[in-house]
Design an enzyme around this catalytic site. Structure first.
Site: not given
Ligand code: PGA
Length: 257
Positions: A67, A136, A138, A143
């Site tokens: 992404d 959450n 995702h 999302e």
């Molecule tokens: P993080 O993010 O590795 O910074 O915890 C993971 C995500 O939001 O997919």
């Protein structure tokens, strides 16, 4: 699904690196899906160390990132292009033309997303996709509420994700509201998935993804339908998994499901 529980972040990262390196040695032109965020940093450090110390060769590897924020140029220090360059690509011998990230500055976003999907297909599909998970549930910027069959497209970030990511920006108002992300369906087409999570803040999401019902409200729960997924966790991220699994905490124990 193989759930691998490790004692801490470094052990989680080393375990993940072992899988990546094994696949890379078996297939030097591996098509590797990559993720940004704090979770895979230890994995990338370990890959860089093995490149420097042991000559691990990335010259034939092809990468696709999950992404990118819409509206951030590759020079912006919060763009995922910048993150990948600083935290992995500039330290290894991967040719620039083998690196693919969504273009956050694309004028024709829908056209770009179709092109990104076709580049993945032209490369033969993703062999191994590295994934983090949001608190959450995702995966990438898919999302809660995302279509479980979705392909690469533009998504609106939830307020929750914007708040979580605001720590990297001067002000929450600077956090981009949109991102281009591989879809859940795109991710599911990868031949193997390697989902990493560490810290207590991920424990609920991991429980929902690994043991909860399959639902678009927790996009990561789709991994229950994947044929070959590794979930590598530190102690905190795994602490809410049901006690009904065999075994207790050891340096590592494997749950084969
Ligand atoms: P993080 O993010 O590795 O910074 O915890 C993971 C995500 O939001 O997919």
């Amino acid at each position: 699904m193989l759930v691998i529980l490790k004692d801490n972040y470094d052990a989680m990262s080393r375990e993940a690196a072992l899988i990546v390196v094994d696949r890379l040695r078996k297939k030097p032109n591996l098509v590797l899906g990559l993720a940004t965020g704090s979770t895979p940093l230890g994995l990338y450090r370990e890959l860089i160390r093995m490149h420097v110390d042991e000559g691990l060769d990335f010259s034939k590897v092809v990468t696709f990132n999950l992404d990118e924020y819409v509206g951030l140029s590759p020079r912006h220090d919060q763009s995922y292009q910048y993150f990948m360059r600083e935290n992995l690509f500039k330290h290894i011998n991967i040719p620039q033309q083998n690196i693919h990230l969504p273009d956050g500055m694309a004028q024709d976003i829908d056209g770009f997303c179709d092109w990104y999907e076709s580049e993945i297909s032209k490369a033969g599909g993703i062999d191994l996709q590295v994934l983090g998970i949001g608190p959450n549930g995702h995966i990438a910027f898919n999302e809660p509420g995302s279509s479980l069959g979705s392909r690469t497209r533009i998504k609106t970030l939830t307020e929750n994700t914007m708040r979580t990511n605001a720590r990297f920006f001067k002000d929450i108002l600077e956090v981009p509201k949109y991102a281009i992300t591989m879809g859940v369906g795109t991710i599911m087409d990868s031949r193997e998935l390697l989902l990493l999570a560490n810290g207590a803040g991920k424990a609920d999401a991991i429980r929902a993804a690994v043991e909860g019902p399959l639902t678009g409200q927790c996009p990561a729960s789709i991994i229950q339908l994947h044929r070959k997924t590794f979930v590598i966790l530190d102690r905190e991220a795994g602490c809410k998994l049901s006690g009904s699994y065999p075994g207790t905490w050891r340096s590592s124990f494997l749950l084969d499901r």
